[in-house]
Motif scaffolding. Sequence first.
Motif, PDB file in Angstrom:
ATOM      1  N   LEU B 112       9.587  29.136  60.052  1.00 19.41           N
ATOM      2  CA  LEU B 112       9.892  28.643  61.397  1.00 19.41           C
ATOM      3  C   LEU B 112      10.918  27.533  61.222  1.00 19.41           C
ATOM      4  CD1 LEU B 112       8.950  28.979  64.398  1.00 19.41           C
ATOM      5  CD2 LEU B 112       7.479  26.992  63.993  1.00 19.41           C
ATOM      6  N   LYS B 115      10.992  26.542  57.701  1.00 15.52           N
ATOM      7  CA  LYS B 115       9.797  25.986  57.060  1.00 15.52           C
ATOM      8  C   LYS B 115       8.710  27.056  57.003  1.00 15.52           C
ATOM      9  CE  LYS B 115      10.716  21.358  57.116  1.00 15.52           C
ATOM     10  NZ  LYS B 115      12.196  21.528  57.150  1.00 15.52           N
ATOM     11  N   LEU B 116       8.092  27.152  55.841  1.00 17.51           N
ATOM     12  CA  LEU B 116       7.025  28.132  55.665  1.00 17.51           C
ATOM     13  C   LEU B 116       5.803  27.736  56.496  1.00 17.51           C
ATOM     14  CD1 LEU B 116       6.168  30.619  53.840  1.00 17.51           C
ATOM     15  CD2 LEU B 116       5.027  28.899  52.412  1.00 17.51           C
ATOM     16  N   VAL B 117       5.389  28.632  57.374  1.00 22.89           N
ATOM     17  CA  VAL B 117       4.193  28.371  58.190  1.00 22.89           C
ATOM     18  C   VAL B 117       3.406  29.673  58.312  1.00 22.89           C
ATOM     19  CG1 VAL B 117       5.270  26.526  59.558  1.00 22.89           C
ATOM     20  CG2 VAL B 117       5.378  28.889  60.375  1.00 22.89           C
TER      21      VAL B 117
END
Lengths: 818, 230, 307
Positions: B112, B115-117
């Motif tokens: 996202l 960024k890894l989410v």
Amino acid sequence: MTAALPEPGRAGIGASSLRPDGPAKVTGTFPYAGDLALPGMLHARTLRSPHPRARIVGIDTSAALRVPGVAAVVTAADVPGVATYGLIGLDQPVFAATEARYAGEPVAAVAAVDARAARRALAAIQVDYEPLPPVTDPEAAMAPGAAPLHPDSPGYGPGGDHAGSGHPNIYRQIDIRHGDDPDLVGDVVVEDTYVFGMQDQAFLAPEAALITPAADGGIDMVTATQWLHSDREQIAACLGLPEELTRLTLGGVGGAFGGREDVTLQIHGALLALATGAPVRIAYDRVESFLGHPHRHPARMWFRHSATRDGELVAVQARVILDGGAYASSSVAVIGNAVTHAAGPYRVRAAHLYGASVRTNNPPCGAMRGFGVPQVTFGHEAQMDRLADALGMDPVELRARNALKAGDVLPMGVPIPGPMPARELVELVAARPLPPPLDPASPGVASGLALPGGRPAGADPARVRRGVGYALGIKNLLFSEGADDSSAARARLELGPDGVPRAWLHTACAEVGQGFVTIAGQIARTELAVEQIVLAPADTAVGSAGSTSASRQTWMSGGAVRGACAAVADRLLARVARALGLPPSVVEAPRRVLSLRDGEIIGPEVGARIPLAEALADGPVEAEYTHHHRRTERLDERGQGDAHVAYAAAAHRAVVDVDLDLGLVRVVSLALAQDCGTVLNPLSLTGQVEGGTAQGLGLAVMEELVTVDGVVVNPTFHDYLLPTIADVPDLDFVAVTYPQLDAPYGVKGVGEAPTGTATPAIVAAIRAAVGRDLRRVPVRPADLVMPGPTASAGAASPGGAETIGEAETIGGEDGHAG
Amino acid sequence: MTVAGTGQDGTAGTVGTAGTVGTAGTGRASGPVVRRVLAGGAGPGAGDDGYPGADAGPLAGVYRLLVDGTLRTVDGAWLGESLLTVLRERLGVTSVKDGCEQGRCGSCSVLLDGKLVTACTVLAADAADSRVTTLAGLPDDGLAPAVQAAFLRHGAVQCGFCSPGFVVAVTDLLGRRPDADEHEVREALAGNICRCTGYGRIVAAVRAVQEDLAGQAGRPGEAAPGEEAS
Amino acid sequence: MTGTTAALHRPGTVGEATRVLAELGDADLLAGGTDLVPALRAGTRRPRAIVALRRVLELRTRGVGADGIVVGAGVTYAELAGWAPAPGLAATARAVGSAQIRNAGTVGGALGSANPRGDLLTFLTAADAQVLTCSARRGPRTVPLPDFLLAGRRRGELVTAVRIPPTHGPQVFLKIGGRQAAYPALVSCALVVDRADGRVGCAFGGVAATPPRARAAEQFALAEIDWSAVPTGARAQALARRFGELVTEAARSAAAQLPEGPRDPADYRWHAVGVLAARALARCLAAPAGAEGPAAEGRGGGTVAGS
């Protein structure tokens, strides 16, 4: 993106051929059962009893039907066929009708235009429960005179009785008496009681199915399962449909580990599809998955081991109580495995092994990787360490000295079939290099990541103690006690659209991740000398492959594929022999002269060298073959009989570091030596034993589905912790590869054996580090640092509480304990 | 039978068809109560998020999501729907897997805004005007194909359900920290659960990619670009 | 759509956010989503409206001033994990969940969820943190964290930041759980030392409904430890041991104890927070003077992202 990916393997057996489904899986295009959708499909959800035991006084679905978007609600009253189902005995209602017997038992199901409306409708169903006191202690359930928890249940024995148990709440009991005096006791005695928690398979893709009602009145179902034909039999019976109108196709399966051997949502979804005339997707979320499928049996076990003073095992006595929960599932078979393996991989002069699987109001338990064997392996391996301690012997030496070898007589009175390299395994694993000691200067120790509890626990390296432990075990292969769990395969050698010869294979073998699709292709390449393989979807249009369980598919369905391919080759070679005008004797046994090699049929004696494509120009060649294993027999009333087809052995060595103040455990290293038979795919084999080991690790130190008064209290991945990549060390794996002579290519099943031995090896290592008797798995931090007994006082001993009270006594040189 | 993945334009059509569902009694003496579903009565969509019970809950209105570089319109989703639900059930992005709905298994890992989410813990409607990158949206000239190839070669895939999330997470990690040591790799990937492999082959695959990256690092212009290194 | 209005509000400023909150009266605040979104899915939260704070850039600032460190409610754990000016916060943030959770979860979300096992709450309690809030009607308000946790967010109120008073000394956060990484805390303990006045703040989580301070242990440390001549060796060990015992006693006598679980009997929790406290103090004692962070912390695993 796929252009950069390696091609799936093109090799025959023995090579690390790559998975044919790998590219789709790694690019996210592989269709799992829960990914499937059809235009106009309805979404179904299940209503479950919140009570572990309650009389159902009434169910009112009218409000649910008024929820906008709801198409149908089904309850027990809507089951047109047999009201109950089950893997072995039909004792589980499709929906609870008059009484709910465990918390989570399905009571109704709803189909609606979306899952959200279905969930809203569930909340609108009024069920009038009259809660009853649940029976959650197996000992109470099996006590003489205890009231039956399921009076309407059919039995499970061959004659429909309770397998001779004589008690309405005992699924099955077995009493093995071995030797001239089964109650013989040797010079040095150790005995204790062990407790084994409930583990969940926790496959990563929750249950799902898509069901389409068909014009012929039947259904087409795509579902994630381990055994299509068993599902079909149960579904058809409950729907009141002929089996031929109950068509199942395997959807992509995201792991199974035994948890998909039972039917869960399939009948519910099919009822709704038939009721509405629309396609229905029924699916579980994680909480429902935890409630919806049977788990690994929790156990209470008492063992008494005795030996001569110089370390020869004399006798083993055991009492194994498995909590089967509310419905039978495979409890009658699981207890068979548990009791027949209770003495472990050791020669004993005498054995008295009793076990029972018991009905309670806890969640149902059934198949999970190891199938009754991990429970007793935890017990007998703890006992072997205590015996070694009492004898002043090295635990590896004690195991090696008593390890079974091929031909030794088992407690069931029959010789163990070979190969059985148990002794070699434990000696091999003990000889593997040990990991280096903790180095306080290393980055992993400085950061805490290489210490128990990881970075946040702040362990002091000076307060971390290392322990080393061993475990040796055996696990039977294939179905037991007279079952003919055959597998069928269809093979065809044909020309592809590009004119290149290829093999087409059709089985009902459930690929659940284990890699059968890879192995099947390798076998066909080896037998038919082609590179290209087409695998038809696994479905019920071909004969049963049996279950993807019991370490059996490489052997059984591999054998079926091999047999079918060999028959195809025979027919093709006969066709060529006829075409070459060879004599009838050759046409009848063409392999005497002709063979398949590298896309050609060659016959040096007759000067033949014919491309496969040419030989197939007259049309494809097809054959079907059903593979059977050797016959076994049911145990008799003394527990005697040739119950198991074959065995595989495994030995683990575990090295752990324990935080002595907090009781946190880090598994530092694991070594495994395993009896693998002929290796068909080294990479696949490594993946199986590493995965099996990790599940054993989880059970040893973290995994437990906890019930309080019959209600599961931790049905989420927040509360049921699984091992992460930070918890599982690299596995030092040695494969021992003596061929299993009665199996295709000499294979053995490999997935289960290491699950059973990883747990006791890790617990032994923890014991060695902290010097406590650990009688319970999973080991909890409090068990390692807090005062007081570490195992709850289960009454598993035949002597009752009195013996339990003295269970910690280790018999000295002068004789018996207790 | 033919079974297709959820169509990209799926949900409105799905509901329209479902509205015609349902006739009772297919020849059986007694059957469940079945009735016609009122078209549109429950609101559109196949989403499974939020508000079980009598409360219908609010809708989220129309919003757009930038998924793998394409602007996608989401119309009529419920307010409570997660990015995971919207991707899978409304936009047909089924490579994002639903394993736990709690952010604890990593099967739905996406980026996202780089960024890894976990998509299951992102409110879909609140991801409007963010960039959502799924497995399919990772640059195909970057690290992701190397990670995928290594997963295949080293046997890191069994059932494969965790693989899409793992590939996203490994690609993210190695893009930022190509020379992460083993402890760091293991800690960074601990949010992705695999139940089949015991992680041995996954660790081997990550090591192999790291070795390749180290080998390339010497040559100018060869370093694999990381996805959204921050 | 059939007569339903959009119920998601995505303000861009604090002012806008507080106005929306005032108008709605009743709405859930959405920060990183790691707690709220699963709760929406499970049906345990059913707000009529949601105010999402992702776009409020003011909430994503952080800074160091004369009155301490101020961290905006929208700052993520990953952003804190490598933030040098706040070593204790950074260590705490690194210990939270998985990489995915650290990338999404925020300071404000931790305060809003008020999970009694929440890592950040334990540290902030030890650090005497204050919660800065704002509402359209009453303007800004500063609340001590324990008061905020007891009373919760007022209607129409937005948490904008937390402020930690300046201290000069080591800070340690430790926790334990069920595995090696990516685990929820079973118990946790945080220590914040101010060498200047010798005060030690100690809080522990996972025992009671909110993280208690271990006042007797703090008094003991204040009385016994001269941070200008830090004890070493056996004396340091004895101090740490006694400190841990006092924290165990504080845990045992804490009000509003959390229910016991099968893996965490209460006496083990009490014991464990004492062990963590003793370790934390030992680390503080071993930290070189002038260092603001714990001596034995490794490098960060998280990402520092621009805000």
